[in-house]
Design a protein around this motif. Structure first.
Motif, short mmCIF file in Angstrom:
data_model
loop_
_atom_site.label_atom_id
_atom_site.label_comp_id
_atom_site.label_asym_id
_atom_site.label_seq_id
_atom_site.Cartn_x
_atom_site.Cartn_y
_atom_site.Cartn_z
N ALA A 111 47.14 31.11 -5.11
CA ALA A 111 47.26 31.02 -3.65
C ALA A 111 47.19 29.56 -3.20
CB ALA A 111 46.16 31.84 -2.99
N ILE A 112 48.22 28.79 -3.55
CA ILE A 112 48.29 27.39 -3.15
C ILE A 112 49.61 27.12 -2.47
CG2 ILE A 112 46.77 26.63 -5.02
CD1 ILE A 112 49.26 25.66 -6.50
N SER A 113 49.63 26.08 -1.67
CA SER A 113 50.86 25.70 -0.98
C SER A 113 51.86 25.14 -1.99
CB SER A 113 50.55 24.64 0.08
OG SER A 113 51.73 24.07 0.58
N PRO A 114 53.11 25.63 -2.01
CA PRO A 114 54.09 25.13 -2.96
C PRO A 114 54.32 23.62 -2.85
CG PRO A 114 54.86 27.16 -1.95
CD PRO A 114 53.63 26.76 -1.20
N SER A 115 54.33 23.09 -1.62
CA SER A 115 54.60 21.67 -1.43
C SER A 115 53.48 20.79 -1.99
CB SER A 115 54.81 21.36 0.05
OG SER A 115 53.63 21.63 0.79
N ASP A 173 44.90 21.72 -0.89
CA ASP A 173 45.68 22.00 -2.10
C ASP A 173 46.26 20.72 -2.69
OD1 ASP A 173 45.12 24.65 -1.74
OD2 ASP A 173 47.06 25.16 -0.85
N SER A 174 46.74 19.83 -1.83
CA SER A 174 47.30 18.56 -2.30
C SER A 174 46.23 17.71 -2.97
CB SER A 174 47.92 17.79 -1.13
OG SER A 174 49.00 18.51 -0.57
N ALA A 175 45.01 17.74 -2.41
CA ALA A 175 43.90 17.00 -3.01
C ALA A 175 43.57 17.54 -4.40
CB ALA A 175 42.67 17.06 -2.11
N VAL A 176 43.63 18.86 -4.55
CA VAL A 176 43.37 19.47 -5.86
C VAL A 176 44.44 19.04 -6.86
CG1 VAL A 176 43.26 21.66 -7.12
CG2 VAL A 176 42.13 21.44 -4.90
N MET A 177 45.71 19.06 -6.43
CA MET A 177 46.80 18.64 -7.31
C MET A 177 46.71 17.16 -7.63
SD MET A 177 48.73 21.23 -8.14
CE MET A 177 47.23 22.23 -8.21
N LEU A 178 46.26 16.36 -6.67
CA LEU A 178 46.07 14.93 -6.91
C LEU A 178 45.02 14.71 -7.99
CD1 LEU A 178 46.22 11.89 -6.30
CD2 LEU A 178 44.66 12.27 -4.38
#
Length: 253
Positions: A95-99, A8-13
């Motif tokens: 459905a992603i991690s909030p952090s 999820d962090s990679a997607v947000m990045l």
């Protein structure tokens, strides 16, 4: 769970890096401001400032940290814009991690600022900056800069969440931009008024600058590296806890 957060962090990045590519003006500003300040201090003020060595060699480490700090502070505006535009509400339905939302902003800031800092270093070399460090010390410089940007980015993320709008977020990060000016970035601390020397020597940016300067120019490091690392870790931890608390609080309803 850990792998999910990483994905999820990679997607947000990737999302935030795409925003950077679509807004080249912000990258140009992040590069132009430090370069203009470097030109100003070296060619206008440098002849009147005695640091015991070539002024360009003295001032470039401070410009590098100023560049990194300026770039990290823009993260606050990006986070505040997301909160104001309602995109966070959209993320909450997925459905992603909030952090991962905050982590994406921080990692994008690190990537963006490492790139802009590298460009500023190249310009400094063209202007006559002559570091004496070996490849191992260059790696140390890179590690210090990444640690500083990471810490400032998390702090800026918290300030972006605290602000009610992007304009306020920009104002909140003024202190981050101001700190390098009251440090040993541009002049030695002993040239300042006595009442200001204590603050200049013991604020967070000074040991980080002295560490970068020592690694680049071979000057004694003393305990500045340990103090710099402690500041970076402390600021990053405080920014992480503060930003995640503010994020949970603002998205709880």
């Amino acid at each position: 769970m850990t792998s999910t957060i990483a994905i999820d962090s990679a997607v947000m990045l990737r999302r935030n890096l795409k925003h950077v590519l679509r807004s080249p003006d912000s990258m140009i500003t992040a590069i132009a401001l430090p370069v203009m300040l470097m030109l100003l201090f070296v060619y206008v003020f440098g002849g009147a400032i005695n640091t015991g060595s070539e002024y360009i060699d003295y001032v470039v480490p401070g410009i590098i940290l100023l560049c990194a700090g300026f770039g990290a502070s823009t993260t606050a505006v990006s986070v505040s814009s997301d909160m104001k535009d309602g995109v966070i509400d959209r993320f909450r339905t997925l459905a992603i991690s909030p952090s991962s939302v905050l982590t994406g902003h921080v990692l994008a800031s690190v990537v963006r600022n490492v790139l802009t800092t590298a460009i500023v270093v190249v310009v400094a070399l063209i202007m006559g900056f002559r570091p004496t460090s070996d490849p191992l010390r260059w790696l140390g410089v890179a590690a210090v800069i990444v640690a500083f940007v990471f810490a400032m980015s998390y702090l800026s993320t918290a300030l972006g969440l605290l602000a009610k709008n992007p304009e306020a977020a920009s104002g909140f990060t003024f202190a981050i931009m101001f700190l390098p000016y009251v440090s040993t970035a541009f002049v030695p601390a002993e040239t300042m008024p006595s009442w200001l020397q204590g603050f200049a020597r013991h604020q967070p940016v000074t040991p980080i600058i002295e560490t970068v300067r020592g690694l680049l120019l071979g000057t004694p490091l003393g305990n500045s590296a340990a103090i710099a690392l402690a500041w970076c870790l402390g600021i990053a931890a405080a920014g992480f806890v503060w930003s995640n608390w503010l994020y949970r609080r603002k998205t709880a309803s």
